[in-house]
Design a protein around this motif. Sequence first.
Motif, PDB file in Angstrom:
ATOM      1  N   MET A   1       0.852  -1.183   0.000  1.00  0.00           N
ATOM      2  CA  MET A   1       0.000   0.000   0.000  1.00  0.00           C
ATOM      3  C   MET A   1       0.893   1.240   0.000  1.00  0.00           C
ATOM      4  SD  MET A   1      -2.968   1.237   2.701  1.00  0.00           S
ATOM      5  CE  MET A   1      -4.033  -0.137   2.431  1.00  0.00           C
ATOM      6  N   ASN A   2       0.460   2.247  -0.661  1.00  0.00           N
ATOM      7  CA  ASN A   2       1.162   3.517  -0.745  1.00  0.00           C
ATOM      8  C   ASN A   2       1.447   4.059   0.656  1.00  0.00           C
ATOM      9  OD1 ASN A   2       1.340   6.443  -0.792  1.00  0.00           O
ATOM     10  ND2 ASN A   2       0.803   6.300  -2.952  1.00  0.00           N
ATOM     11  N   LYS A   3       2.657   4.587   0.872  1.00  0.00           N
ATOM     12  CA  LYS A   3       3.055   5.133   2.184  1.00  0.00           C
ATOM     13  C   LYS A   3       2.123   6.250   2.633  1.00  0.00           C
ATOM     14  CE  LYS A   3       6.876   2.829   3.028  1.00  0.00           C
ATOM     15  NZ  LYS A   3       7.085   2.020   4.199  1.00  0.00           N
ATOM     16  N   LEU A   4       1.714   7.112   1.716  1.00  0.00           N
ATOM     17  CA  LEU A   4       0.809   8.213   2.055  1.00  0.00           C
ATOM     18  C   LEU A   4      -0.526   7.679   2.552  1.00  0.00           C
ATOM     19  CD1 LEU A   4       0.008  11.200   2.135  1.00  0.00           C
ATOM     20  CD2 LEU A   4      -0.611  10.996  -0.285  1.00  0.00           C
ATOM     21  N   LEU A   5      -1.111   6.739   1.828  1.00  0.00           N
ATOM     22  CA  LEU A   5      -2.402   6.191   2.235  1.00  0.00           C
ATOM     23  C   LEU A   5      -2.307   5.448   3.566  1.00  0.00           C
ATOM     24  CD1 LEU A   5      -3.847   4.914  -1.163  1.00  0.00           C
ATOM     25  CD2 LEU A   5      -4.422   6.995   0.083  1.00  0.00           C
ATOM     26  N   LEU A   6      -1.221   4.716   3.743  1.00  0.00           N
ATOM     27  CA  LEU A   6      -1.021   3.992   4.997  1.00  0.00           C
ATOM     28  C   LEU A   6      -0.869   4.970   6.164  1.00  0.00           C
ATOM     29  CD1 LEU A   6      -0.868   1.133   6.073  1.00  0.00           C
ATOM     30  CD2 LEU A   6       1.584   1.162   5.639  1.00  0.00           C
ATOM     31  N   GLY A   7      -0.114   6.028   5.956  1.00  0.00           N
ATOM     32  CA  GLY A   7       0.047   7.053   6.990  1.00  0.00           C
ATOM     33  C   GLY A   7      -1.272   7.706   7.349  1.00  0.00           C
ATOM     34  N   ILE A   8      -2.061   8.041   6.340  1.00  0.00           N
ATOM     35  CA  ILE A   8      -3.376   8.645   6.579  1.00  0.00           C
ATOM     36  C   ILE A   8      -4.276   7.674   7.333  1.00  0.00           C
ATOM     37  CG2 ILE A   8      -5.495   9.400   5.415  1.00  0.00           C
ATOM     38  CD1 ILE A   8      -3.654  10.729   3.299  1.00  0.00           C
ATOM     39  N   LEU A   9      -4.237   6.414   6.958  1.00  0.00           N
ATOM     40  CA  LEU A   9      -5.042   5.404   7.651  1.00  0.00           C
ATOM     41  C   LEU A   9      -4.672   5.318   9.130  1.00  0.00           C
ATOM     42  CD1 LEU A   9      -7.158   3.139   7.495  1.00  0.00           C
ATOM     43  CD2 LEU A   9      -5.299   1.591   6.906  1.00  0.00           C
ATOM     44  N   TYR A  10      -3.369   5.302   9.424  1.00  0.00           N
ATOM     45  CA  TYR A  10      -2.934   5.282  10.825  1.00  0.00           C
ATOM     46  C   TYR A  10      -3.417   6.531  11.571  1.00  0.00           C
ATOM     47  CZ  TYR A  10       0.115   1.185  10.567  1.00  0.00           C
ATOM     48  OH  TYR A  10       0.607  -0.093  10.461  1.00  0.00           O
ATOM     49  N   PHE A  11      -3.333   7.687  10.932  1.00  0.00           N
ATOM     50  CA  PHE A  11      -3.813   8.916  11.569  1.00  0.00           C
ATOM     51  C   PHE A  11      -5.314   8.840  11.852  1.00  0.00           C
ATOM     52  CE2 PHE A  11      -0.363  12.111   9.982  1.00  0.00           C
ATOM     53  CZ  PHE A  11       0.531  11.585  10.897  1.00  0.00           C
ATOM     54  N   ILE A  12      -6.080   8.313  10.913  1.00  0.00           N
ATOM     55  CA  ILE A  12      -7.527   8.187  11.118  1.00  0.00           C
ATOM     56  C   ILE A  12      -7.820   7.253  12.284  1.00  0.00           C
ATOM     57  CG2 ILE A  12      -9.664   7.270  10.105  1.00  0.00           C
ATOM     58  CD1 ILE A  12      -8.630   8.362   7.372  1.00  0.00           C
ATOM     59  N   VAL A  13      -7.164   6.106  12.323  1.00  0.00           N
ATOM     60  CA  VAL A  13      -7.369   5.153  13.420  1.00  0.00           C
ATOM     61  C   VAL A  13      -7.001   5.799  14.752  1.00  0.00           C
ATOM     62  CG1 VAL A  13      -6.572   2.967  14.423  1.00  0.00           C
ATOM     63  CG2 VAL A  13      -7.144   3.098  11.990  1.00  0.00           C
TER      64      VAL A  13
END
Length: 113
Positions: A1-13
Amino acid sequence: MNKLLLGILYFIVGQIIIWYQTNGQFRWKWVADHPIIMAIVLGAPISYTFILGTKHIVEHFGDLWPGRLLGFGIGAICFGCLTYFHMGEGITAKTAVSLILAITLVLVQIFWK
């Protein structure tokens, strides 16, 4: 998964968990009666999600600032959604403008190269 999308997902969680940790006291009596348990049980997972989110965002952008601004914008958006859902607090004109600014902040960080 793209680093940006993964980072955003972690921030949302992380933002979702922290909403329950800090604001659950106004919705559920058990949470209000057990703040130490909430701090101990949820503190480490919250910290870990933000550490991982920051790591992936910095790996994507190469700088810290985009992650800080993304985290702020995502936090405002998550807070607005969860507060509306759980607390029934409506969106006033002032809140709507603030949410639009938060969304704009997130989009600027993602799309402005």
